[in-house]
Design a protein around this motif. Structure first.
Motif, PDB file in Angstrom:
ATOM      1  N   PRO A   1     -42.015 -23.290 -86.593  1.00 38.48           N
ATOM      2  CA  PRO A   1     -40.623 -23.245 -87.068  1.00 38.48           C
ATOM      3  C   PRO A   1     -40.177 -24.534 -87.758  1.00 38.48           C
ATOM      4  O   PRO A   1     -39.424 -24.500 -88.734  1.00 38.48           O
ATOM      5  N   GLY A   2     -40.692 -25.678 -87.289  1.00 32.58           N
ATOM      6  CA  GLY A   2     -40.300 -26.955 -87.878  1.00 32.58           C
ATOM      7  C   GLY A   2     -40.755 -27.150 -89.303  1.00 32.58           C
ATOM      8  O   GLY A   2     -40.240 -28.033 -90.008  1.00 32.58           O
ATOM      9  N   SER A   3     -41.714 -26.342 -89.754  1.00 34.86           N
ATOM     10  CA  SER A   3     -42.161 -26.490 -91.142  1.00 34.86           C
ATOM     11  C   SER A   3     -41.055 -26.118 -92.127  1.00 34.86           C
ATOM     12  O   SER A   3     -41.053 -26.582 -93.272  1.00 34.86           O
ATOM     13  N   ALA A   4     -40.106 -25.285 -91.695  1.00 33.85           N
ATOM     14  CA  ALA A   4     -38.991 -24.931 -92.575  1.00 33.85           C
ATOM     15  C   ALA A   4     -38.179 -26.173 -92.945  1.00 33.85           C
ATOM     16  O   ALA A   4     -37.696 -26.299 -94.080  1.00 33.85           O
TER      17      ALA A   4
ATOM     18  N   ASP B   1     -48.432 -15.559 -93.181  1.00 38.28           N
ATOM     19  CA  ASP B   1     -48.619 -16.992 -93.410  1.00 38.28           C
ATOM     20  C   ASP B   1     -47.535 -17.809 -92.720  1.00 38.28           C
ATOM     21  O   ASP B   1     -47.802 -18.869 -92.155  1.00 38.28           O
ATOM     22  N   LEU B   2     -46.304 -17.304 -92.771  1.00 36.04           N
ATOM     23  CA  LEU B   2     -45.138 -18.067 -92.323  1.00 36.04           C
ATOM     24  C   LEU B   2     -44.576 -17.611 -90.983  1.00 36.04           C
ATOM     25  O   LEU B   2     -43.963 -18.390 -90.261  1.00 36.04           O
ATOM     26  N   TRP B   3     -44.711 -16.333 -90.685  1.00 37.45           N
ATOM     27  CA  TRP B   3     -44.060 -15.691 -89.544  1.00 37.45           C
ATOM     28  C   TRP B   3     -42.543 -15.906 -89.587  1.00 37.45           C
ATOM     29  O   TRP B   3     -41.880 -16.074 -88.570  1.00 37.45           O
ATOM     30  N   ARG B   4     -42.032 -15.914 -90.806  1.00 36.95           N
ATOM     31  CA  ARG B   4     -40.602 -15.863 -91.074  1.00 36.95           C
ATOM     32  C   ARG B   4     -40.461 -15.330 -92.489  1.00 36.95           C
ATOM     33  O   ARG B   4     -41.445 -15.241 -93.228  1.00 36.95           O
ATOM     34  N   THR B   5     -39.280 -14.984 -92.888  1.00 39.29           N
ATOM     35  CA  THR B   5     -39.108 -14.320 -94.184  1.00 39.29           C
ATOM     36  C   THR B   5     -39.057 -15.284 -95.352  1.00 39.29           C
ATOM     37  O   THR B   5     -39.242 -14.869 -96.497  1.00 39.29           O
ATOM     38  N   ASP B   6     -38.804 -16.571 -95.087  1.00 37.84           N
ATOM     39  CA  ASP B   6     -38.612 -17.515 -96.184  1.00 37.84           C
ATOM     40  C   ASP B   6     -39.193 -18.868 -95.799  1.00 37.84           C
ATOM     41  O   ASP B   6     -39.055 -19.296 -94.645  1.00 37.84           O
ATOM     42  N   PRO B   7     -39.848 -19.578 -96.740  1.00 39.23           N
ATOM     43  CA  PRO B   7     -40.395 -20.899 -96.392  1.00 39.23           C
ATOM     44  C   PRO B   7     -39.335 -21.882 -95.929  1.00 39.23           C
ATOM     45  O   PRO B   7     -39.601 -22.729 -95.072  1.00 39.23           O
ATOM     46  N   GLY B   8     -38.122 -21.794 -96.502  1.00 35.04           N
ATOM     47  CA  GLY B   8     -37.051 -22.697 -96.089  1.00 35.04           C
ATOM     48  C   GLY B   8     -36.649 -23.700 -97.142  1.00 35.04           C
ATOM     49  O   GLY B   8     -35.816 -24.575 -96.886  1.00 35.04           O
TER      50      GLY B   8
END
Length: 535
Positions: free
Chosen positions: A262-265, A285-292
């Motif tokens: 999560p901190g990569s965002a 790759d991210l396990w979230r919808t947006d890189p951030g």
């Protein structure tokens, strides 16, 4: 070249054509419907690997393709043969693997019912898990479609193709195919990605204070150019799981493959210029919808669908990653100072590794022991298992394209047959399989193939007697864990029954000697590891 210009059964001609086009190995299973495809295999000088299940044949062809960069080819029968290989086809589609599946098919299915291996629409079924699925009824059509598949593998995003050939066509006499015209050059820049666009990208990156680069599996052939670009820019970088090894692990500004943390965002949000090369930055790759990120990005990809996902203001170049990075490296002058520091990156990596260690207790030391024990140039095939999930984040690779995993489709049972395909592709070079106790049993019958071929293949078996990842997920979702434990076989006796070796290190220190012995055994060896090894 064809063995003769005389008419011969199409099944014979297809094998000779594949040999003429550079195919040396075919994985598959013969049956009464596709036996004509087997008439010419040995005569053409092609090695055939007999799988124990069509799913295994597909994964073997996938593993072979990933190890060599050349298409993996599989022969299967009508109906159930195709259905059984559809999971590998879906995996190959997800991970951009050049897999060519050639099956037989019935001549007529609309007016007749009750035929052997009959299904309602074989072509359409195949089309759900591959780039295209076509049926041919003539020799000329078969030749054209095989060449189309091979050309597309070389010039477009590499995804599986399926060709059905009617039984009567396979049995019928066919004119010889035209000789191949040599290797097909891979595509370079699309017209819209000219030199002026690359010049503009070079200026944009050079002026950035915190440039951040992300490399994916589409850039594994461009590690040298990628490293040159990073050195010139003083940029920080991530790699996707499939892109590990592109960036040198000793690069002080390499953030690793921790994209899913999560901190990569926050890292993405702090960048003022972003470059995504050869990656979809997909959910897996991210396990979230947006890189951030908030700053505009530069997206380099050969797939228009990926480019279309960009935001307003992004720069999008449809271009091969290697061509782009080589051209970019030539346009960057000297080293550019950035505000990234090695201490900042090291702190982030240390924190993220701690998160992984807490998420997968006791597994990081096992990964570190395995990494230390593997020889240089070892190629790893892993399955859907917690030891692999851990490794894909904490295990830095020193070269790209040497760790293969079922990233996108995410099927169990991939590692063993894919590792067999990789070992067939790289005789005499170290190949290792990493699997969990449950997923291993999806394709455990393919152990017979590894024994039959005399493959030196260590199989690291992580045995915790359960589907631990699913159990953990249920607990997080406040579901009482059920259907996540199973009774495993005696793996030592199972190995003996198949004619494979077996070992169970009692400590982390014993992993190295056991693995070294397995890498010279002349047969596959199951190396069973349990959580007790770090207790």
């Amino acid at each position: 070249m064809p063995a003769t210009k005389q008419k011969r059964p199409l099944g014979v001609q297809i094998s000779h054509m594949l040999k003429d086009r550079g195919v040396d190995v075919i994985f598959g299973i013969p049956g009464v419907h596709n036996q004509e495809m087997y008439r010419g295999i040995e005569e053409a000088g092609i090695t055939h690997v007999l799988a124990r299940h069509e799913q295994g044949a597909g994964f073997m062809a996938d593993g072979y393709a990933r190890a060599t960069g050349r298409p993996g080819v599989a022969y299967v029968i009508t109906g159930p043969g195709l259905c059984n290989i559809m999971t590998p086809m879906g995996q190959a589609y997800s991970d951009s693997v050049p897999l060519l599946v050639i099956s037989s098919c019935l001549d007529e299915t609309s007016a007749r019912r009750g035929q052997l291996h009959q299904m309602r629409d074989q072509r359409l079924a195949g089309a759900t898990v591959c780039d295209w699925s076509e049926e041919v009824r003539t020799a000329d059509a078969a030749y054209r479609m095989i060449d189309r598949a091979l050309v597309e593998f070389a010039t477009e995003r590499r995804r599986p193709k399926h060709l059905s050939v009617t039984i009567s066509a396979l049995e019928g006499e066919a004119e010889a195919f035209a000789p191949g015209q040599g290797d097909v050059p891979a595509t370079s820049a699309a017209p819209s990605a000219g030199l002026a666009a690359i010049d503009a990208v070079a200026r944009q990156l050079s002026q950035a204070q915190r440039p951040l680069l992300v490399f994916g599996g589409g850039a594994v052939h461009a590690a040298e150019a990628a490293r040159a670009v990073l050195a010139s820019l003083g940029a920080a970088s991530f790699a996707t799981y499939a892109g590990r090894g592109i960036v040198a692990p000793e690069d002080p500004l390499y953030l690793g493959s921790y994209l899913a943390r999560p901190g990569s965002a926050e890292v993405f949000a702090s960048a003022d210029c972003l470059l995504f090369v050869g990656t979809d930055l997909a959910e897996v790759d991210l396990w979230r919808t947006d890189p951030g990120h908030g700053a505009p990005a530069i997206i380099v990809n050969t797939d228009p669908e990926v480019l279309a996902d960009g935001r307003t203001g992004d720069t999008r170049l449809r271009m091969d990653a290697g061509d782009f990075l080589a051209a970019l490296a030539d346009r960057l002058e000297g080293a550019t100072a950035s505000s990234w520091t090695g201490a900042e990156v090291a702190d982030l990596r240390r924190a993220w590794k701690g998160e992984v260690s807490a998420e997968y207790p006791g597994i990081v030391p096992v990964c570190e022991a395995l990494k230390a024990a593997l020889p240089e140039g070892a190629m790893v095939y892993s399955d859907m298992t917690q030891i692999a999930y851990t490794a894909t984040e904490v295990w830095d690779m020193d070269r790209p394209g040497h760790w293969h995993h079922p990233y996108g489709f995410g099927t169990l049972g991939y590692a063993l047959p894919a590792g067999i395909g990789g070992a067939v592709a790289r005789p005499g070079q170290p190949t290792v399989v990493i699997a969990g106790d449950y997923g291993f049993q999806y394709t455990i019958q393919e152990l017979a193939v590894a024994v039959e071929l005399g493959l030196t293949l260590p199989i690291i078996l992580w045995d915790n007697d359960k589907l631990k990842q699913i159990e953990d997920s249920m607990v997080r979702a406040q579901i009482a864990p059920n259907a996540v434990t199973q009774k495993n076989p005696d793996f030592a006796k199972l190995a003996e029954a198949y004619g494979a070796g077996y070992a169970q290190p009692a400590s982390l220190d014993e992993i190295g000697p056991v693995l070294a012995e397995a890498l010279t055994a002349g047969r596959p060896t199951i190396i069973r590891l349990t959580p007790a090894i770090t207790a």
